[in-house]
Design an enzyme around this catalytic site. Structure first.
Site, PDB file in Angstrom:
ATOM      1  N   ASN A  11       0.797  -1.229   0.121  1.00  0.00           N
ATOM      2  CA  ASN A  11       0.047  -0.099  -0.040  1.00  0.00           C
ATOM      3  C   ASN A  11       0.883   1.099  -0.029  1.00  0.00           C
ATOM      4  OD1 ASN A  11      -1.910   1.938   0.708  1.00  0.00           O
ATOM      5  ND2 ASN A  11      -2.391   1.501   2.635  1.00  0.00           N
ATOM      6  N   LYS A  13      -0.222   4.057  -0.220  1.00  0.00           N
ATOM      7  CA  LYS A  13      -0.848   5.427   0.318  1.00  0.00           C
ATOM      8  C   LYS A  13      -0.482   6.669  -0.715  1.00  0.00           C
ATOM      9  CE  LYS A  13       0.243   3.401   4.735  1.00  0.00           C
ATOM     10  NZ  LYS A  13       0.039   3.446   6.225  1.00  0.00           N
ATOM     11  N   HIS A  98      -9.509   0.779   4.988  1.00  0.00           N
ATOM     12  CA  HIS A  98      -8.252   1.161   5.816  1.00  0.00           C
ATOM     13  C   HIS A  98      -8.391   1.903   7.026  1.00  0.00           C
ATOM     14  CE1 HIS A  98      -4.032   2.384   6.361  1.00  0.00           C
ATOM     15  NE2 HIS A  98      -3.757   1.344   5.723  1.00  0.00           N
ATOM     16  N   GLU A 100      -6.977   4.490   7.899  1.00  0.00           N
ATOM     17  CA  GLU A 100      -6.828   5.936   7.872  1.00  0.00           C
ATOM     18  C   GLU A 100      -7.795   6.491   7.069  1.00  0.00           C
ATOM     19  OE1 GLU A 100      -3.058   5.601   5.541  1.00  0.00           O
ATOM     20  OE2 GLU A 100      -2.004   5.111   7.340  1.00  0.00           O
ATOM     21  N   GLU A 168      -5.315  -5.283  10.733  1.00  0.00           N
ATOM     22  CA  GLU A 168      -4.115  -4.233  10.832  1.00  0.00           C
ATOM     23  C   GLU A 168      -4.470  -3.544  12.207  1.00  0.00           C
ATOM     24  OE1 GLU A 168      -2.343  -3.064   6.946  1.00  0.00           O
ATOM     25  OE2 GLU A 168      -4.270  -1.770   7.096  1.00  0.00           O
ATOM     26  N   GLY A 174       2.646   1.986  10.621  1.00  0.00           N
ATOM     27  CA  GLY A 174       3.553   3.103  10.532  1.00  0.00           C
ATOM     28  C   GLY A 174       4.280   3.423  11.657  1.00  0.00           C
ATOM     29  N   SER A 213       3.589  -2.222  10.219  1.00  0.00           N
ATOM     30  CA  SER A 213       4.992  -2.511  10.437  1.00  0.00           C
ATOM     31  C   SER A 213       5.532  -3.705  10.058  1.00  0.00           C
ATOM     32  CB  SER A 213       5.219  -2.251  11.849  1.00  0.00           C
ATOM     33  OG  SER A 213       4.955  -0.697  12.258  1.00  0.00           O
TER      34      SER A 213
HETATM   35  C1  PEP Z   1      -0.912  -0.061   6.010  1.00  0.00           C
HETATM   36  O1  PEP Z   1      -0.873   1.331   6.183  1.00  0.00           O
HETATM   37  O2  PEP Z   1      -1.608  -0.466   5.552  1.00  0.00           O
HETATM   38  C2  PEP Z   1       0.455  -0.433   6.780  1.00  0.00           C
HETATM   39  C3  PEP Z   1       0.452  -1.781   7.175  1.00  0.00           C
HETATM   40  O3  PEP Z   1       1.482   0.248   7.037  1.00  0.00           O
HETATM   41  P1  PEP Z   1       2.781   0.013   7.514  1.00  0.00           P
HETATM   42  O4  PEP Z   1       3.213  -1.208   7.021  1.00  0.00           O
HETATM   43  O5  PEP Z   1       3.709   1.218   7.180  1.00  0.00           O
HETATM   44  O6  PEP Z   1       2.912  -0.080   8.938  1.00  0.00           O
END
Ligand code: PEP
Length: 250
Positions: A11, A13, A98, A100, A168, A174, A213
């Site tokens: 992703n 973003k 997601h 976000e 998630e 992040g 992460s």
């Molecule tokens: C995400 O935004 O779906 C995600 C998993 O981000 P990150 O791997 O940077 O934690």
């Protein structure tokens, strides 16, 4: 039980310009001629790059996806992108719900469920995201929050279709923090139970991705956890070497 094919999805973003397709993506493609057969890989760039990424990837070693879609097919929705438009640009999958989008745009489970219908209508594979906040985890609510998000965000139309769930934890996205392998196993087992509760036997086949992460150092252990059918990768998917290392760990 280790599933045979892992789904690894990146992703991007709101990151990525055309120049990245001749840099990072070209590097990935050159290397992916040796992609393990046990992996299905996808990259979800900003909508502006989907068409160009599809052309760059010609040959299909990596699928290309969107990061969101509207429910409607077309109309007076300034700035909106429909599932049909993503498919028209060459996408085969789309991330929905997601955290976000849930947090910044107030997307509800009911809206996510409607978007799932839109994605299926357009022939896209929905990747439906759920996950608890840190406060919810600390209050002992992680399992109940994820179960409730799954019951509300799925759609009857998913049974028998190509789709995935992504667990998630919001606090792991992040941040460099990850749940323990035991915590991941606990939520993935609960997520599977909720998928079956919602869809009956139709809830058994879809892979459950872990996201938050994931990096080259932790991917192998996470991907070996029971019911982890792949990974949704944010930051590490922007670096070709890291994304490739995660694919190789699957
Ligand atoms: C995400 O935004 O779906 C995600 C998993 O981000 P990150 O791997 O940077 O934690």
């Amino acid at each position: 039980m280790k599933q045979s094919v892992k789904l690894i999805v990146g992703n991007w973003k709101m990151n990525g310009l055309a120049a990245d397709l001749t840099g990072a993506v070209a590097e990935m493609l050159a290397d992916l001629s040796a992609r393990p057969a046990s992996v299905r890989a996808g990259l979800c760039p900003p909508a502006t790059l989907i068409d160009r990424m599809v052309r760059a990837i010609e040959g299909g070693l990596i699928e290309v996806g969107g990061q969101d879609c509207r429910v409607e097919t077309k109309g007076a929705f300034t700035g909106g992108v429909s599932a049909e438009m993503l498919a028209d640009a060459g996408a085969t999958m789309v991330i929905l719900g997601h955290s976000e989008r849930r947090q910044e745009f107030g997307e509800s489970d009911a809206l996510v469920s409607e978007k799932v219908g839109a994605a299926l209508r357009a022939g896209l594979m929905p990747i439906i995201c759920v996950g608890e906040t840190l406060a919810q985890r600390e209050a002992g609510e992680a399992v109940s929050v994820v179960r409730s998000q799954i019951l509300g965000s799925l759609s009857d139309q998913l049974a028998g279709q190509d789709w995935a769930l992504a667990y998630e934890p919001v606090w792991a996205i992040g941040t460099g923090l990850t749940p323990t392998l035991e915590q991941i196993a606990e939520i993935h087992a609960a997520a599977r139970a909720a998928m079956v509760e919602r869809l009956g036997e139709g809830g058994r086949a879809a892979p459950i991705l872990y996201g938050g992460s994931v990096n080259p150092a932790n991917a192998r252990d996470i991907l070996a956890v029971a019911e982890v059918g792949g990974a949704l990768v944010g930051g590490a998917s922007l670096k070709a070497a890291d994304f490739l290392a995660i694919i190789r760990a699957a």
